[in-house]
Design a protein around this motif. Structure first.
Motif, PDB file in Angstrom:
ATOM      1  N   SER A 176     -19.235   0.433 -13.911  1.00 31.02           N
ATOM      2  CA  SER A 176     -18.025   1.061 -13.088  1.00 31.02           C
ATOM      3  C   SER A 176     -17.062  -0.135 -12.529  1.00 31.02           C
ATOM      4  N   THR A 177     -15.645   0.613 -12.104  1.00 35.92           N
ATOM      5  CA  THR A 177     -14.762  -0.588 -11.930  1.00 35.92           C
ATOM      6  C   THR A 177     -14.295  -0.059 -10.596  1.00 35.92           C
ATOM      7  N   GLY A 178     -14.032  -0.705  -9.556  1.00 33.14           N
ATOM      8  CA  GLY A 178     -13.748  -0.280  -8.345  1.00 33.14           C
ATOM      9  C   GLY A 178     -12.038  -0.822  -8.114  1.00 33.14           C
ATOM     10  N   ILE A 179     -11.140  -0.059  -8.222  1.00 31.02           N
ATOM     11  CA  ILE A 179      -9.831  -0.762  -8.261  1.00 31.02           C
ATOM     12  C   ILE A 179      -9.289  -0.579  -6.876  1.00 31.02           C
ATOM     13  N   LEU A 180      -9.644  -1.968  -6.009  1.00 33.08           N
ATOM     14  CA  LEU A 180      -9.688  -1.923  -4.684  1.00 33.08           C
ATOM     15  C   LEU A 180      -8.152  -2.638  -4.530  1.00 33.08           C
ATOM     16  N   PHE A 181      -7.631  -1.570  -3.446  1.00 37.03           N
ATOM     17  CA  PHE A 181      -6.370  -2.368  -2.983  1.00 37.03           C
ATOM     18  C   PHE A 181      -6.644  -3.292  -1.829  1.00 37.03           C
ATOM     19  N   GLU A 218       9.611  -8.662   2.479  1.00 37.15           N
ATOM     20  CA  GLU A 218       9.802  -7.249   2.064  1.00 37.15           C
ATOM     21  C   GLU A 218       8.773  -6.696   1.420  1.00 37.15           C
ATOM     22  N   ALA A 219       7.820  -7.402   0.705  1.00 32.63           N
ATOM     23  CA  ALA A 219       6.835  -6.724  -0.018  1.00 32.63           C
ATOM     24  C   ALA A 219       5.894  -5.873   0.877  1.00 32.63           C
ATOM     25  N   LYS A 220       5.389  -4.771   0.145  1.00 31.55           N
ATOM     26  CA  LYS A 220       4.759  -4.000   0.833  1.00 31.55           C
ATOM     27  C   LYS A 220       3.349  -3.682   0.337  1.00 31.55           C
ATOM     28  N   ARG A 221       2.348  -3.686   1.030  1.00 26.04           N
ATOM     29  CA  ARG A 221       0.798  -3.602   0.626  1.00 26.04           C
ATOM     30  C   ARG A 221      -0.036  -2.554   1.404  1.00 26.04           C
ATOM     31  N   ASP A 222      -1.065  -1.894   0.719  1.00 26.34           N
ATOM     32  CA  ASP A 222      -2.009  -0.948   1.391  1.00 26.34           C
ATOM     33  C   ASP A 222      -3.193  -1.861   1.888  1.00 26.34           C
ATOM     34  N   ASP A 244     -14.736   5.059 -12.830  1.00 28.14           N
ATOM     35  CA  ASP A 244     -13.786   4.037 -12.006  1.00 28.14           C
ATOM     36  C   ASP A 244     -13.100   4.755 -10.919  1.00 28.14           C
ATOM     37  N   TYR A 245     -12.960   3.917  -9.909  1.00 28.25           N
ATOM     38  CA  TYR A 245     -12.578   4.703  -8.586  1.00 28.25           C
ATOM     39  C   TYR A 245     -11.273   3.819  -7.778  1.00 28.25           C
ATOM     40  N   VAL A 246     -10.395   4.249  -7.400  1.00 27.79           N
ATOM     41  CA  VAL A 246      -9.377   3.516  -6.399  1.00 27.79           C
ATOM     42  C   VAL A 246      -9.938   3.752  -5.014  1.00 27.79           C
ATOM     43  N   ILE A 247      -9.704   2.547  -4.399  1.00 29.86           N
ATOM     44  CA  ILE A 247     -10.214   2.484  -2.852  1.00 29.86           C
ATOM     45  C   ILE A 247      -9.180   1.923  -2.043  1.00 29.86           C
ATOM     46  N   SER A 248      -8.626   2.702  -1.305  1.00 30.17           N
ATOM     47  CA  SER A 248      -7.354   2.432  -0.589  1.00 30.17           C
ATOM     48  C   SER A 248      -7.231   3.215   0.809  1.00 30.17           C
ATOM     49  N   THR A 249      -6.040   3.055   1.614  1.00 31.97           N
ATOM     50  CA  THR A 249      -6.131   3.671   2.912  1.00 31.97           C
ATOM     51  C   THR A 249      -4.991   4.607   2.836  1.00 31.97           C
ATOM     52  N   GLY A 250      -4.074   4.410   1.752  1.00 28.87           N
ATOM     53  CA  GLY A 250      -3.046   5.529   1.499  1.00 28.87           C
ATOM     54  C   GLY A 250      -1.912   5.192   2.483  1.00 28.87           C
ATOM     55  N   GLU A 251      -2.033   4.167   3.066  1.00 31.01           N
ATOM     56  CA  GLU A 251      -0.763   3.742   4.115  1.00 31.01           C
ATOM     57  C   GLU A 251      -0.165   2.258   3.314  1.00 31.01           C
TER      58      GLU A 251
END
Ligand code: NAP
Ligand code: G4F
Length: 354
Positions: A176-181, A218-222, A244-251
């Protein structure tokens, strides 16, 4: 149930140290794969507190070396293998593109090959990255968003992602791959922007540094908290079916927002002026505390990242526990303590690199 055994590559890094602790807490026998050259890198030792734990072992291996990884697999016979090792600093990937591709990209393939040949029942986790989305083609990004990497690092992670998926589909491996922000913590390397900012804020407020030089604000990150994210790595290997799963906060927040929060916590209220490479920020007393330096701008930027982790919420029960403000305050408070303690003992506090 017999004690389970896990290998963690990148055990000396931010995520590897948190994941090793989590697995030990769950009763695993943990083998941190460590390369010979890392023994005392810049005094960063995130796992000294685990040495001496009878369930924690250091095993020698290098992601550049197929034989060493095969030896690890043969010796440990792991139930789970977490590939967190990488050349993980994006700017360095332009300076060392073939090395980055070798370690961050081919390194994943070497692990998969070793598992396929010697231990096909071993579950595999690959540390994927939101850098795979790069110049994003849609917002927010989820598991179906096409990749558009913007650096040799991003390209290497895209290769690692697809080779993991291919080994899953070709050989039926539990891979599995975790696509982590982006995820941060007091253990973050001091070359990454959050830690550079929190350490600089602590140093400036203690009077040992006048100002901080920075790149694109100015770059933006989650941004999330690494301590929350490593649990999802484990949850992925516990699933019946690999995926595979995205892991992020959504902000998402800008680097400028993050600097404001960090410097505010350290007692400096900033006022910004100028733009691009002419951007500066002064504190309430009129002192210039932040200025841009072209050296910290990248050949190609990832302007904005924000993830949609609905699939992980649904299937893994993912909810981030630590919000952005708590995260940055935690890091500033930790760096203030480090700087205070160093000054008290008459030694030089750590300074940001790069
Ligand atoms: P990190 O603190 O930079 O740790 C990287 C680890 O990789 C270190 O333990 C390092 O060991 C090891 N390593 C480097 N080259 C190696 C080699 N040739 N052989 C074996 N190990 C090697 O990174 P992190 O933030 O914990 O990230 C963990 C993983 O997640 C990485 O794959 C990173 O690319 C990925 N990722 C991170 C984030 C994030 O925001 N943190 C987001 C998405 C993906 P040394 O001590 O020897 O240098
Ligand atoms: O903190 P950064 O260096 O992290 P970046 O490039 O987003 O990569 C991190 O997150 C990825 C996940 O998306 C991981 F895969 C990767 O391994 C790593 O952990 O930079 C964040 C942003 C960039 O837009 C950069 O241009 O901050 C901007 N920035 C502005 N000034 C700076 C600086 N970054 C750094 N490191 N140093 C500066 O002075």
């Amino acid at each position: 149930m017999a004690q389970r055994t896990a290998v963690v590559t990148g055990a000396t890094g931010q995520d590897g140290s948190y994941l090793s602790e989590l697995l030990l807490d769950k009763g695993y026998d943990v083998h941190g794969m460590v390369r010979r050259t890392s023994q005392a890198a810049l005094g960063r030792n995130l796992i000294s507190h685990l040495i001496g734990n009878p369930n924690f072992h250091i095993i020698s291996g290098d992601l550049a070396d197929q034989g060493s990884i095969e030896n690890v697999i043969k010796e440990v016979e792991p139930d789970e293998f977490y590939n967190l090792g990488a050349q993980s600093f994006v700017p360095e990937s332009w300076r060392s593109p073939t090395h980055t591709s070798d370690i961050t990209g081919l390194g994943a393939l070497r692990c998969l090959e070793a598992i396929r040949i010697h231990r096909p029942e071993c579950k595999f986790y690959q540390a994927g990255s939101s850098e795979q989305f790069g110049k994003v083609v849609e917002t927010p990004q989820d598991e179906n968003t096409p990749f558009y990497p913007r650096s040799p690092y991003g390209c290497a992670k895209v290769f690692a992602h697809y080779i993991t998926k291919n080994y899953r589909e070709s050989y039926d491996l539990h891979a599995s791959t975790g696509i982590l922000f982006n995820h941060e913590s007091p253990r973050r390397g001091i070359e990454f922007v959050t830690r550079k900012v929190t350490l600089s804020a602590a140093r400036i407020s203690s009077g040992i540094q006048a100002s901080m030089e920075i790149g694109n604000v100015e770059a933006k990150r989650d941004w999330g908290y690494a301590g929350d994210y490593v649990e999802m790595m484990w949850k992925m290997t516990q699933r019946e079916t690999p995926d595979d799963y995205v892991i992020s906060t959504g902000e998402t927040y800008s680097v400028k927002d993050m600097i404001d929060l960090a410097f505010g916590r350290a007692g400096m209220e900033l006022t910004w002026s100028g733009e691009g490479i002419g951007t500066i920020a002064t504190d309430q007393d009129g002192n210039v505390r932040v200025k841009t330096n072209p050296r910290f701008f990248r050949p190609a930027e990832v302007d904005i990242l924000v993830g949609n982790s609905e699939k992980a919420s649904r299937e893994l029960g993912w909810t981030p526990k630590t919000d952005f403000k708590e995260l940055i305050f935690m890091m500033v408070d930790n760096d203030m303590e480090i700087v205070r303690t160093a000054i008290k003992h008459g030694v030089n506090p750590p300074a940001p690199l790069h």
